[in-house]
Enzyme design. Structure first.
Site, PDB file in Angstrom:
ATOM      1  CG  HIS A 459      -1.701   1.217   1.466  1.00 22.64           C
ATOM      2  ND1 HIS A 459      -3.025   1.338   1.126  1.00 22.64           N
ATOM      3  CD2 HIS A 459      -1.354   2.405   2.028  1.00 22.64           C
ATOM      4  CE1 HIS A 459      -3.466   2.546   1.454  1.00 22.64           C
ATOM      5  NE2 HIS A 459      -2.473   3.210   2.015  1.00 22.64           N
ATOM      6  CD  GLU A 460       1.866   3.317   3.668  1.00 25.48           C
ATOM      7  OE1 GLU A 460       2.015   4.428   3.111  1.00 25.48           O
ATOM      8  OE2 GLU A 460       0.867   3.047   4.345  1.00 25.48           O
ATOM      9  CG  HIS A 463       0.534   6.182  -0.499  1.00 27.54           C
ATOM     10  ND1 HIS A 463      -0.579   6.764  -1.056  1.00 27.54           N
ATOM     11  CD2 HIS A 463       0.124   5.678   0.703  1.00 27.54           C
ATOM     12  CE1 HIS A 463      -1.625   6.618  -0.255  1.00 27.54           C
ATOM     13  NE2 HIS A 463      -1.226   5.957   0.820  1.00 27.54           N
ATOM     14  CG  HIS A 469      -5.730   6.767   1.055  1.00 25.49           C
ATOM     15  ND1 HIS A 469      -5.491   7.713   2.005  1.00 25.49           N
ATOM     16  CD2 HIS A 469      -4.853   5.759   1.299  1.00 25.49           C
ATOM     17  CE1 HIS A 469      -4.521   7.311   2.805  1.00 25.49           C
ATOM     18  NE2 HIS A 469      -4.114   6.131   2.398  1.00 25.49           N
TER      19      HIS A 469
END
Length: 769
Positions: A459-460, A463, A469
């Site tokens: 998930h990071e 980014h 998100h």
């Protein structure tokens, strides 16, 4: 006769005899050289290329010979005596690629990248042999570890068993994967170039009359083309200056596999290959071919198989950079984010520490962006205060470093090798909070901890690759079911207090959101050699024109538009303009009206204030804060000579102290018109103002006189009738730099910060305000 003439005569007779033998064989002559049904076929080349492209009859085991389909038996020509002879093979002929069994890779068009809509069935020895349904035979991929899925046996009578993947020329140890209700998922290790894989299915419920377990085999050919022309995603482990170089683990795990730095490297590397296999599969499902980012690799002792670890076999695998910090262990564990550890005496930012360490290690120069995903090895579960120290889950960065950071508190649950992937994602061992964390109370068992650790770090990493998100998917904690991507059956979940799915189908799996895959499609890390080069200008222009119409232009093409009605923090509605089979064919200009845009929204959101984000194929982005205002009459200005002028969308956020709105209509547009001689730009590291000087001695000031004393002058060649055509801007929170464009094609230097954020450029004269 001289001796050398005798040798020549013998060679000629030998060649003639060979031709006679071939002729007599093909014509049915059985004298001397005929081949009976018991004779072996002619010898074949033992070269790698010949053996790979030979599609006649795959090798079979004794247990599967009886179940082999007759359609795969060698074909022979029958002669007049009833015996069979092998087909004639021209001497010196080269094997050719059969078009019916493979997708030939094309470096020019690469049609197989996105045209695998109907995967072809692979040849099999029996109806019970494995059938790969996720990838076509002969496909080309770009990652070392490929995720495949498919079916075994009869789906009407599903059974359990196991499938063994035997790799091309035994270049990688065989790996075994569970088969649940006749479905399987497996990871296969690929070598650069062609890979011929054998899939063997066995089940204790399927036995031969003699009591031995039957093996049902099939073959699939996958071609692996490593990428070296796109920037890699770097993998780093950060350790404190006085770190013990260990991570949290229960005593049983420490005794079994250890918890030192070498174990951490193996686990992090395996997790990274899971990210890659998952992402490549998601890109394919979204119609963008099997494209994915790459890792920097080095020649080192292999760790993707436990047999490699035991034997010390060397392989080219992902490099894990180990970076030692300037901070001590105590300093790192005290520098938690405020929301993680409230009683901390000294609150700092672990992201800044990681960024400084990575920047010092890689030493990027302007324009040499690095993409780095880091793990803090010294993350530690503090049972007394109930938090994980030296851990932060963040992703982002600047123009030189794109960074993601995460802790090692779930690392003990990660698989170290490919053989451990399925067991790791089905391990129901409860989390012992005396030694390790139950992160967010969602890691109550080992397999759930693996989901949280591997998935949240992914998930990071999303980014750092530019993903915000989303309403669903990895960027909205969908990684709590990451296990379903790699297993067919789900174990009991302590998070939901329910038994897991009996069969994990694609619709049940974790996924990247569609908007994430759109970003990846045009990201530099995901580019393929066959992608057409794009314009170096990735920017977008958004204009108001007559009749409430908005014009959007981009040199690289308009890719998609995200719509944000007031109250929506994540994007739920968007418009795509790319063609999946030919993304560079996206339109360079589109026209929008407020009615057509609002029709894309649900009925209850159509009257809300609408924010819009526009994305180009070159990676450019432009935000329109209020689309209605842009398309309304407020966007039109009546110029003194009667012609209309149009405002573009505003750049910058006007948040600096003392910011005031300014509007200037150039004197050349007035009556009578004034001749513009020069432009003076006031700037430092950003734009402060611009002053326009005219032939009559007057001037117009836009902004203020600040920055470097005296500013910078740009003089127009009035003898050639040169005029200001527009401006090229770099803008983010404020306008960083500006370049003047003229009607003769001349450009000034970029005044201000030439490496600032790229914004809108090329304003028309009527739109200058």
């Amino acid at each position: 006769m001289p001796s050398f003439l005798k040798d020549l005569s013998i060679r000629r007779r030998s060649k003639h005899s060979v031709k006679t033998t071939e002729t007599s064989t093909s014509s049915g002559n059985t004298s001397g050289t005929e081949a009976t049904s018991d004779d072996p076929p002619p010898n074949k080349s033992t070269s790698t290329l010949s053996s790979f492209f030979d599609r006649q009859s795959p090798p079979t085991t004794l247990s599967s010979q009886k179940s082999r389909s007759s359609s795969h038996l060698p074909r022979f020509n029958s002669n007049g005596s009833g015996n069979k002879t092998p087909p004639s093979v021209p001497i010196g002929s080269r094997p050719r690629l059969p078009s019916s069994q493979s997708n030939r890779y094309s470096l020019v068009g690469m049609p197989s990248q996105s045209n695998e809509s109907v995967p072809r069935q692979t040849p099999a020895t029996s109806p019970l042999a494995p059938r790969v349904t996720s990838v076509s035979d002969g496909s080309w991929v770009h990652q070392k570890v490929l995720l495949i899925s498919g079916e075994c046996a009869d789906l009407q009578r599903p059974i359990d068993g196991s499938m063994t993947v035997c790799h091309h020329q035994e270049t990688f140890p065989p790996t075994q994967w569970p088969v649940c209700d006749s479905h399987f998922k497996a990871l296969v290790y690929l070598q650069p170039g062609p890979n011929r894989l054998r899939l063997d299915f066995t089940s204790p419920k399927l036995s031969s009359p003699n009591g031995q377990m039957q093996v049902h085999s099939s073959w699939i050919n996958i071609n692996f083309l490593p990428l070296i022309s796109s920037p890699p995603l770097q993998l780093c482990i950060l350790i404190a200056k006085d770190s013990p170089e260990t991570f949290d683990a229960v005593p049983e795990r420490i005794k079994k596999e250890g918890n030192g730095l070498e174990t951490a490297i193996r686990k992090f590397r395996m997790a990274a290959y899971l990210w890659q296999a998952f992402t490549a599969e998601q890109m394919y499902r979204n119609g963008f071919g099997r494209r994915c980012y790459r890792y920097e690799e080095e020649w080192q002792p292999g760790s993707l198989s436990w047999r490699d670890v035991e034997s010390g076999h060397m392989r080219n695998e992902a490099k894990i950079h180990v970076i030692r910090l300037k901070q001590t262990l105590k300093e790192v564990r005290d520098l938690d984010l405020a929301q993680q550890y409230e009683p901390a005496k000294k609150k700092g930012d672990l992201f800044s520490i990681a960024s400084d360490a990575v920047r010092a290690y890689f030493g990027p120069r302007p324009g040499q962006r690095q993409y780095v995903s880091c793990m803090f090895l010294d993350a530690h579960w503090d049972k007394k205060v109930g938090t994980v120290r030296a851990h932060a889950a963040l992703g982002g960065g600047d123009d030189t470093i794109k960074l993601a950071i995460f802790g090692s508190h779930c690392l003990q649950s990660y698989p170290s090798h490919m053989e451990e992937v399925a067991p790791a994602f089905t391990d129901c061992t409860r989390t012992d909070t005396d030694y390790v964390a139950n992160d967010c109370n969602e890691s109550g068992s080992n397999w759930e901890a693996a989901n949280i650790g591997i998935g949240a770090h992914l998930h990071e990493t999303g980014h750092l690759l530019g993903c915000p998100h989303q309403e669903s998917g990895v960027m909205l904690r969908d990684y709590v079911r990451l296990n379903r991507t790699f297993t067919c059956r789900e174990s009991y979940s302590t998070r939901t207090k329910q038994q897991g799915l009996r069969l994990c189908e694609p619709k049940d799996e974790c996924a990247w959101h569609r908007l994430d895959t759109l970003r990846f499609r045009f990201h530099p890390c995901f580019q393929l050699p066959a992608d057409q080069p794009m314009s170096p200008d990735p920017s977008l222009q958004v204009w108001t024109v007559d009749n409430g119409t908005v014009l959007i232009t981009a040199a690289t093409g308009v890719a998609w538009i995200e719509l944000f009605p007031e109250g929506d923090d994540e994007c739920h509605h968007w418009i795509e303009y790319i063609e999946q089979n030919n993304p560079p064919g996206a339109p360079r200009q589109i026209t929008l009206t407020e009615q057509t845009v609002r029709e894309k929204l649900p009925e209850g959101k159509r009257k809300r204030k609408l924010k819009m984000k526009v994305f180009s194929c070159g990676g450019g982005e432009h935000e329109v804060d209020d689309f209605s205002r842009l398309a309304s009459k407020e966007g039109k200005v009546k110029l003194p000579h009667g012609r209309p002028g149009f405002r573009s969308s505003k750049l910058g956020f006007s948040q600096m102290e003392g910011s005031q709105p300014t509007q200037v209509i150039l004197g050349s547009c007035q009556k009578p018109g004034r001749l513009l001689l020069s432009v003076r730009v006031y700037h430092g590291q950003s734009l402060d103002g611009m002053e326009f000087f005219y032939e009559d001695g007057g001037s117009d000031l836009f902004g203020k006189r600040g920055g470097s004393p005296g500013g910078s002058d740009f003089v127009l060649d009035t003898r050639r009738g040169e005029m200001v055509l527009g401006f090229y801007l770099r803008a983010g929170v404020w306008v960083d730099g500006v370049q003047i464009l003229t009607s003769t094609g001349r450009r000034s230097a970029i005044f201000g910060n030439r490496r600032g954020v790229l914004g809108t450029h090329s304003f028309r004269r009527e739109a200058i305000a």
